[in-house]
Design a protein around this motif. Structure first.
Motif, short mmCIF file in Angstrom:
data_model
loop_
_atom_site.label_atom_id
_atom_site.label_comp_id
_atom_site.label_asym_id
_atom_site.label_seq_id
_atom_site.Cartn_x
_atom_site.Cartn_y
_atom_site.Cartn_z
N LEU A 37 0.84 -1.20 0.00
CA LEU A 37 0.00 0.00 0.00
C LEU A 37 0.87 1.25 0.00
CD1 LEU A 37 -2.85 -0.97 2.49
CD2 LEU A 37 -3.08 -0.55 0.03
N ASP A 38 1.94 1.22 0.77
CA ASP A 38 2.86 2.35 0.83
C ASP A 38 3.48 2.62 -0.54
OD1 ASP A 38 4.37 4.40 2.29
OD2 ASP A 38 6.10 3.09 1.93
N ILE A 39 3.90 1.56 -1.23
CA ILE A 39 4.50 1.72 -2.56
C ILE A 39 3.48 2.32 -3.53
CG2 ILE A 39 5.37 0.46 -4.57
CD1 ILE A 39 6.64 -1.55 -2.55
N VAL A 40 2.28 1.78 -3.53
CA VAL A 40 1.24 2.27 -4.45
C VAL A 40 0.91 3.73 -4.14
CG1 VAL A 40 -1.18 2.03 -5.16
CG2 VAL A 40 0.27 0.00 -4.94
N ARG A 41 0.74 4.07 -2.88
CA ARG A 41 0.38 5.45 -2.49
C ARG A 41 1.50 6.44 -2.81
NH1 ARG A 41 -4.88 5.14 -2.56
NH2 ARG A 41 -5.78 3.84 -0.95
N ARG A 42 2.76 6.01 -2.65
CA ARG A 42 3.88 6.90 -3.00
C ARG A 42 4.00 7.05 -4.50
NH1 ARG A 42 8.71 4.74 -1.57
NH2 ARG A 42 7.82 2.87 -0.65
N THR A 43 3.72 6.00 -5.24
CA THR A 43 3.81 6.04 -6.70
C THR A 43 2.71 6.89 -7.30
OG1 THR A 43 4.79 3.84 -6.72
CG2 THR A 43 3.86 4.62 -8.79
N ALA A 44 1.50 6.77 -6.75
CA ALA A 44 0.34 7.49 -7.29
C ALA A 44 -0.50 8.05 -6.15
CB ALA A 44 -0.49 6.57 -8.16
N PRO A 45 -0.07 9.17 -5.57
CA PRO A 45 -0.80 9.74 -4.42
C PRO A 45 -2.26 10.07 -4.72
CG PRO A 45 1.27 10.92 -4.80
CD PRO A 45 1.10 9.95 -5.93
#
Length: 76
Positions: A37-45
């Motif tokens: 989730l952290d990776i996805v949120r950082r990639t596409a806020p």
């Protein structure tokens, strides 16, 4: 160049974001829902999908790639 990359990320679907994040790992690896989730949120806020929707995509995709999943996204 950063502007172009951000536009391209904004155009990715949630499934593409999850697939891209999981591509960092291999078959047999165990992945953390919190880390994913952290990776996805950082990639596409601006990703509008809920955490629950993303976790469902993460699990379906990871299991399809024979990865293990640790459900730690709700633990603090």
């Amino acid at each position: 160049m950063n502007v172009v990359q951000r536009v391209m990320v904004a155009d990715l679907t949630a499934q593409e974001l999850v697939s891209s994040a999981l591509s960092r790992f291999g078959a047999g690896d165990t992945i953390s829902t919190r880390a994913m989730l952290d990776i996805v949120r950082r990639t596409a806020p601006a990703c509008g999908n809920s955490d629950d929707d993303l976790v469902e995509l993460i699990v379906m995709t990871a299991v399809g790639r024979t990865m293990g999943v640790v459900f730690d996204h709700r633990s603090h």
